[in-house]
Design a protein around this motif. Structure first.
Motif, mmCIF file in Angstrom:
data_model
loop_
_atom_site.group_PDB
_atom_site.id
_atom_site.type_symbol
_atom_site.label_atom_id
_atom_site.label_comp_id
_atom_site.label_asym_id
_atom_site.label_seq_id
_atom_site.Cartn_x
_atom_site.Cartn_y
_atom_site.Cartn_z
ATOM 1 N N HIS A 1 -23.664 -41.134 -20.717
ATOM 2 C CA HIS A 1 -24.604 -40.894 -19.622
ATOM 3 C C HIS A 1 -24.074 -41.526 -18.342
ATOM 4 N N LEU A 2 -24.501 -40.968 -17.227
ATOM 5 C CA LEU A 2 -24.088 -41.432 -15.901
ATOM 6 C C LEU A 2 -25.327 -41.777 -15.087
ATOM 7 N N ALA A 3 -25.147 -42.679 -14.137
ATOM 8 C CA ALA A 3 -26.230 -42.962 -13.199
ATOM 9 C C ALA A 3 -26.498 -41.714 -12.358
ATOM 10 N N ARG A 4 -27.760 -41.425 -12.138
ATOM 11 C CA ARG A 4 -28.112 -40.249 -11.353
ATOM 12 C C ARG A 4 -27.531 -40.314 -9.938
ATOM 13 N N ALA A 5 -27.309 -41.541 -9.444
ATOM 14 C CA ALA A 5 -26.766 -41.719 -8.099
ATOM 15 C C ALA A 5 -25.248 -41.565 -8.042
ATOM 16 N N ASN A 6 -24.606 -41.394 -9.181
ATOM 17 C CA ASN A 6 -23.143 -41.316 -9.227
ATOM 18 C C ASN A 6 -22.663 -39.992 -8.622
ATOM 19 N N PRO A 7 -21.794 -40.031 -7.590
ATOM 20 C CA PRO A 7 -21.287 -38.795 -6.986
ATOM 21 C C PRO A 7 -20.517 -37.905 -7.951
ATOM 22 N N ALA A 8 -20.083 -38.466 -9.087
ATOM 23 C CA ALA A 8 -19.331 -37.663 -10.056
ATOM 24 C C ALA A 8 -20.162 -36.516 -10.610
ATOM 25 N N LEU A 9 -21.482 -36.623 -10.573
ATOM 26 C CA LEU A 9 -22.328 -35.542 -11.081
ATOM 27 C C LEU A 9 -22.059 -34.239 -10.345
ATOM 28 N N ALA A 10 -21.856 -34.335 -9.037
ATOM 29 C CA ALA A 10 -21.588 -33.126 -8.248
ATOM 30 C C ALA A 10 -20.243 -32.518 -8.625
ATOM 31 N N ALA A 11 -19.265 -33.371 -8.925
ATOM 32 C CA ALA A 11 -17.940 -32.876 -9.297
ATOM 33 C C ALA A 11 -17.961 -32.233 -10.677
ATOM 34 N N ILE A 12 -18.771 -32.791 -11.570
ATOM 35 C CA ILE A 12 -18.834 -32.258 -12.937
ATOM 36 C C ILE A 12 -19.564 -30.922 -12.960
ATOM 37 N N GLY A 13 -20.704 -30.862 -12.260
ATOM 38 C CA GLY A 13 -21.463 -29.621 -12.265
ATOM 39 C C GLY A 13 -21.812 -29.211 -13.682
ATOM 40 N N ASP A 14 -21.505 -27.987 -14.031
ATOM 41 C CA ASP A 14 -21.798 -27.472 -15.364
ATOM 42 C C ASP A 14 -20.608 -26.665 -15.857
ATOM 43 N N GLY A 15 -19.782 -27.304 -16.664
ATOM 44 C CA GLY A 15 -18.617 -26.617 -17.208
ATOM 45 C C GLY A 15 -17.306 -27.016 -16.586
ATOM 46 N N ALA A 16 -17.273 -28.100 -15.806
ATOM 47 C CA ALA A 16 -16.035 -28.550 -15.187
ATOM 48 C C ALA A 16 -15.065 -29.087 -16.233
ATOM 49 N N GLU A 17 -13.775 -28.866 -16.009
ATOM 50 C CA GLU A 17 -12.758 -29.445 -16.885
ATOM 51 C C GLU A 17 -12.571 -30.910 -16.517
ATOM 52 N N VAL A 18 -12.572 -31.764 -17.530
ATOM 53 C CA VAL A 18 -12.431 -33.202 -17.301
ATOM 54 C C VAL A 18 -11.447 -33.789 -18.304
ATOM 55 N N LEU A 19 -11.027 -35.010 -18.007
ATOM 56 C CA LEU A 19 -10.154 -35.771 -18.886
ATOM 57 C C LEU A 19 -10.777 -37.145 -19.076
ATOM 58 N N VAL A 20 -10.805 -37.621 -20.327
ATOM 59 C CA VAL A 20 -11.261 -38.979 -20.608
ATOM 60 C C VAL A 20 -10.126 -39.723 -21.308
ATOM 61 N N ILE A 21 -9.787 -40.904 -20.797
ATOM 62 C CA ILE A 21 -8.687 -41.701 -21.330
ATOM 63 C C ILE A 21 -9.248 -42.937 -22.032
ATOM 64 N N PHE A 22 -8.843 -43.124 -23.280
ATOM 65 C CA PHE A 22 -9.219 -44.293 -24.063
ATOM 66 C C PHE A 22 -7.956 -45.093 -24.376
ATOM 67 N N ARG A 23 -8.006 -46.403 -24.142
ATOM 68 C CA ARG A 23 -6.819 -47.231 -24.369
ATOM 69 C C ARG A 23 -7.132 -48.356 -25.340
ATOM 70 N N ALA A 24 -6.248 -48.537 -26.307
ATOM 71 C CA ALA A 24 -6.384 -49.621 -27.266
ATOM 72 C C ALA A 24 -5.462 -50.775 -26.859
ATOM 73 N N GLU A 25 -4.777 -51.386 -27.848
ATOM 74 C CA GLU A 25 -3.927 -52.536 -27.565
ATOM 75 C C GLU A 25 -2.752 -52.154 -26.666
ATOM 76 N N GLN A 26 -2.348 -53.089 -25.814
ATOM 77 C CA GLN A 26 -1.203 -52.858 -24.938
ATOM 78 C C GLN A 26 -0.596 -54.204 -24.553
ATOM 79 N N ALA A 27 0.723 -54.233 -24.356
ATOM 80 C CA ALA A 27 1.377 -55.477 -23.944
ATOM 81 C C ALA A 27 2.841 -55.215 -23.600
ATOM 82 N N TYR A 28 3.375 -56.107 -22.814
ATOM 83 C CA TYR A 28 4.804 -56.126 -22.471
ATOM 84 C C TYR A 28 5.606 -56.580 -23.681
ATOM 85 N N VAL A 29 6.778 -55.967 -23.880
ATOM 86 C CA VAL A 29 7.676 -56.332 -24.980
ATOM 87 C C VAL A 29 9.009 -56.767 -24.387
#
Length: 211
Positions: A58-86
């Motif tokens: 869910h998103l806040a109703r005040a979030n401007p992203a709602l206008a960008a999403i509209g209904d049926g917009a293509e989106v990308l969601v990125i999930f990141r787990a462990e990460q570190a310098y080697v």
């Protein structure tokens, strides 16, 4: 995402498990002012009987992203787990031939799909109940929606809009030094454990070739 075959993760269960363990996703949208990203906790809902998997949030109703999403917009969601310098100094082979360089290891999932806004209580209330149940489960006295006054909860619900993303592609990348020798992976895993990233080191060992 650049995805060499030896770093590609195809196992659906493993991809779902990463999202469940690291649910704060970066929702990337394209709006009139260009690209935007919002960081939101998601639930991943497995599709049944051939139906596609879904992400719910869910998103806040005040979030401007709602206008960008509209209904049926293509989106990308990125999930990141462990990460570190080697550091190359952690590879035993570096001290023999000095032919190693630094790198960065990580595990990520990219979820592509079409977003639908769900501005109705029949979607929102069960979603909030599931989110609460998942994230309160480890607490000795889990908070429940019923703990809040109904009028207060009803007012808060009017401030949010549900989001459902029907996934068209789910791809994962586990960059865990799979292209290195077993002894170098073990050395790097030990170095990570000694420098505050034992979970990443354990993931590298689990993905390393046997023997």
């Amino acid at each position: 995402m650049y995805l060499p075959p030896h770093f590609s993760e195809h196992d659906r269960a493993a991809l779902h498990a990463l999202v469940e363990a690291h649910p704060l996703g970066a929702l990337v949208t394209q709006g009139p002012e260009g690209l935007d990203a919002n960081h939101i906790p998601f639930l991943i809902m497995p599709g049944k009987d051939g139906a596609p998997d879904r992400l719910e949030a869910h998103l806040a109703r005040a979030n401007p992203a709602l206008a960008a999403i509209g209904d049926g917009a293509e989106v990308l969601v990125i999930f990141r787990a462990e990460q570190a310098y080697v550091s190359p100094s952690w590879y035993p082979s570096k001290h023999e031939a000095h032919r190693q360089v630094p790198t960065w290891n990580y595990r990520v999932v990219h979820a592509h799909g079409r977003a639908v806004l769900r501005d109705d209580e029949r979607f929102l209330r069960p979603l909030l109940a599931r989110l609460t149940k998942v994230h309160e489960a480890s607490l000795a006295q889990p908070w429940k929606m019923a703990d809040a006054e109904k009028s207060y909860l009803d007012a808060r619900m009017k401030e949010i809009v549900g989001l459902e993303i029907v996934l068209t592609r789910l791809e994962g990348k586990s960059k865990l030094s799979q292209n290195k020798e077993r002894r170098d992976i073990e050395g790097a895993a030990q170095g990570l454990a000694e420098h505050g990233a034992p979970a990443l080191g354990a993931a590298m060992l689990a993905a390393a070739p046997k023997g």
